[in-house]
Design a protein around this motif. Structure first.
Motif, short mmCIF file in Angstrom:
data_model
loop_
_atom_site.label_atom_id
_atom_site.label_comp_id
_atom_site.label_asym_id
_atom_site.label_seq_id
_atom_site.Cartn_x
_atom_site.Cartn_y
_atom_site.Cartn_z
N MET A 1 0.85 -1.07 -0.07
CA MET A 1 0.16 -0.07 0.18
C MET A 1 0.87 1.32 -0.06
O MET A 1 1.80 1.32 0.71
N ALA A 2 0.53 1.95 -1.15
CA ALA A 2 1.31 3.26 -0.99
C ALA A 2 0.87 4.22 0.02
O ALA A 2 -0.25 4.22 0.55
N THR A 3 1.73 5.12 0.22
CA THR A 3 1.38 6.43 1.23
C THR A 3 1.54 7.78 0.29
O THR A 3 2.64 8.18 -0.13
N TYR A 4 0.37 8.18 -0.34
CA TYR A 4 0.42 9.25 -1.14
C TYR A 4 0.70 10.74 -0.58
O TYR A 4 -0.02 11.03 0.54
N LYS A 5 1.68 11.32 -1.31
CA LYS A 5 2.01 12.88 -0.89
C LYS A 5 2.13 13.63 -2.03
O LYS A 5 2.27 13.05 -3.10
N MET A 6 1.38 14.76 -1.95
CA MET A 6 1.67 15.77 -3.13
C MET A 6 2.65 16.91 -2.46
O MET A 6 2.50 17.51 -1.44
N ARG A 88 -10.67 8.39 5.90
CA ARG A 88 -9.31 8.56 5.22
C ARG A 88 -8.98 7.06 5.17
O ARG A 88 -8.88 5.93 5.90
N ARG A 89 -8.39 6.86 3.76
CA ARG A 89 -7.93 5.34 3.57
C ARG A 89 -6.42 5.12 3.76
O ARG A 89 -6.02 6.12 4.02
N ASP A 90 -6.12 4.04 3.61
CA ASP A 90 -5.02 3.66 4.28
C ASP A 90 -3.81 4.27 3.25
O ASP A 90 -2.51 4.52 3.90
N ASP A 91 -4.06 4.72 2.21
CA ASP A 91 -2.79 5.08 1.62
C ASP A 91 -3.09 6.92 1.84
O ASP A 91 -2.12 7.76 1.30
N GLY A 92 -3.87 7.21 2.94
CA GLY A 92 -3.66 8.74 3.01
C GLY A 92 -4.83 9.60 2.49
O GLY A 92 -4.85 10.82 2.92
N ILE A 93 -5.57 9.14 1.61
CA ILE A 93 -6.69 9.95 0.73
C ILE A 93 -7.79 10.13 1.70
O ILE A 93 -8.60 9.06 2.06
N VAL A 94 -8.34 11.29 1.84
CA VAL A 94 -9.83 11.42 2.29
C VAL A 94 -10.76 11.80 1.69
O VAL A 94 -10.39 12.52 0.67
N ILE A 95 -11.84 10.93 1.63
CA ILE A 95 -12.63 10.70 0.74
C ILE A 95 -14.15 11.16 1.29
O ILE A 95 -14.41 10.75 2.92
N GLY A 156 3.33 11.31 -5.59
CA GLY A 156 3.75 9.92 -5.51
C GLY A 156 3.72 9.29 -4.15
O GLY A 156 3.26 9.71 -3.28
N ASP A 157 4.38 8.16 -4.17
CA ASP A 157 4.45 7.26 -3.05
C ASP A 157 5.49 7.73 -2.29
O ASP A 157 6.63 7.40 -2.41
#
Ligand code: SF4
Ligand code: SF4
Length: 278
Positions: A1-6, A88-95, A156-157
């Motif tokens: 599982m990725a951890t997404y950052k911008m 918040r998903r495991d990859d950090g995205i809040v939906i 990216g991750d």
């Protein structure tokens, strides 16, 4: 599982609005069940560009700060929602769940960054999703990042040390937008505008010539720094904290030193500083 950052490099943003338009193109008129309902054509700024003007004539600087949802780990929008409508998903995205969040207007005002927008027609709070529907089908970037022509947006991750975003985060000086909110965001910034102190040096015996190479020193509660005037006789200290108190000392052999008190509650253009012959 990725951890997404911008990573958003404000210095590289030209305010071209391509990211904003790419977001509109992706979401207006398009439903992504489970991710986001269609974005209204007007009134929503899921990728918002906040402009910040600093200084005053003739020394004015304009910056654009791209401001999407920060995808926070400590997200008050999640706490404000009922029935798990924001998560918040495991990859950090809040939906914001487009079904469960219907009618939950209180979610809009929970965000201190004001990046949740109310869809009047659908009765729905909406915001940036990092284009999670694209990532989940194997794409590597949200549309805004893909579109940015200057490289101001990187994505990216962060768990992958070889990803572009990891490498940039490791070598750049970064910060969060409004750290006082304490939200632990996944959107990280570089180059957020700070205060500047600028001026122009003139030599009393050569008022029509540019005084290049004059020493200018700043000392104060932010530390000490030095520069010299450029070919036009101008100098600038950029990136200062907002509460710098101190002095500017202008000196050149054969001239009387000049010391000026400064504080950076506002950006400062000291204007013309005339050095008299010693
Ligand atoms: Fe929620 Fe606002 Fe944080 Fe986005 S920036 S996760 S909307 S609190
Ligand atoms: Fe700035 Fe890139 Fe957005 Fe253009 S596309 S406004 S350069 S972040």
């Amino acid at each position: 599982m990725a951890t997404y950052k911008m990573l958003i490099d404000v210095d590289k943003c030209t305010g071209c609005y391509s990211c904003f338009l790419a977001c509109k193109d992706e979401y207006c008129g398009n439903d992504y069940p489970g991710y986001a309902a269609s974005q209204p054509a007007r009134g929503h700024y899921w990728m918002r560009l906040d402009s910040r003007e600093r200084g005053c004539h003739p020394k004015v600087k304009l910056s654009y700060i791209p401001t999407p949802c920060m995808q926070c780990a400590n997200a008050p929008c999640i706490a404000a929602a009922t029935d798990g409508a924001v998560y918040r998903r495991d990859d950090g995205i809040v939906i914001i769940d487009p079904e469960k969040a219907k009618g939950q207007r209180q979610i809009v005002s929970a965000c201190p960054h004001r990046v949740i927008y109310w869809n009047e027609e659908a009765g729905l709070p909406q915001k940036c999703t990092f284009c999670a529907h694209l990532l989940d089908r194997g794409e590597t970037e949200p549309r805004c990042v893909e579109t940015c022509p200057t490289g101001a947006l990187l994505f990216g991750d962060a768990d992958d040390p070889d990803s572009a975003v990891s490498k940039a985060l490791a070598k750049m000086q970064t910060e969060t937008l409004a750290p006082e909110f304490d939200l632990n965001p996944s959107v990280i910034y570089a180059g957020i505008p700070k205060r500047f102190v600028a001026g122009e040096v003139v030599l009393s015996d050569a008022p029509d010539e540019c005084a290049a190479g004059v020493s200018v020193a700043l000392s104060g509660n932010c530390g000490a720094m030095e520069t010299v005037t450029d070919a036009f006789g101008d100098f600038e200290f950029e990136g200062l904290p907002a509460k710098t108190d101190g002095t500017i000392t202008v000196s050149r052999d054969g001239y009387k030193e000049k010391v000026l008190d400064i504080n950076t509650r506002l950006d400062l253009n000291l204007g013309e500083i005339v050095l008299e012959k010693a």
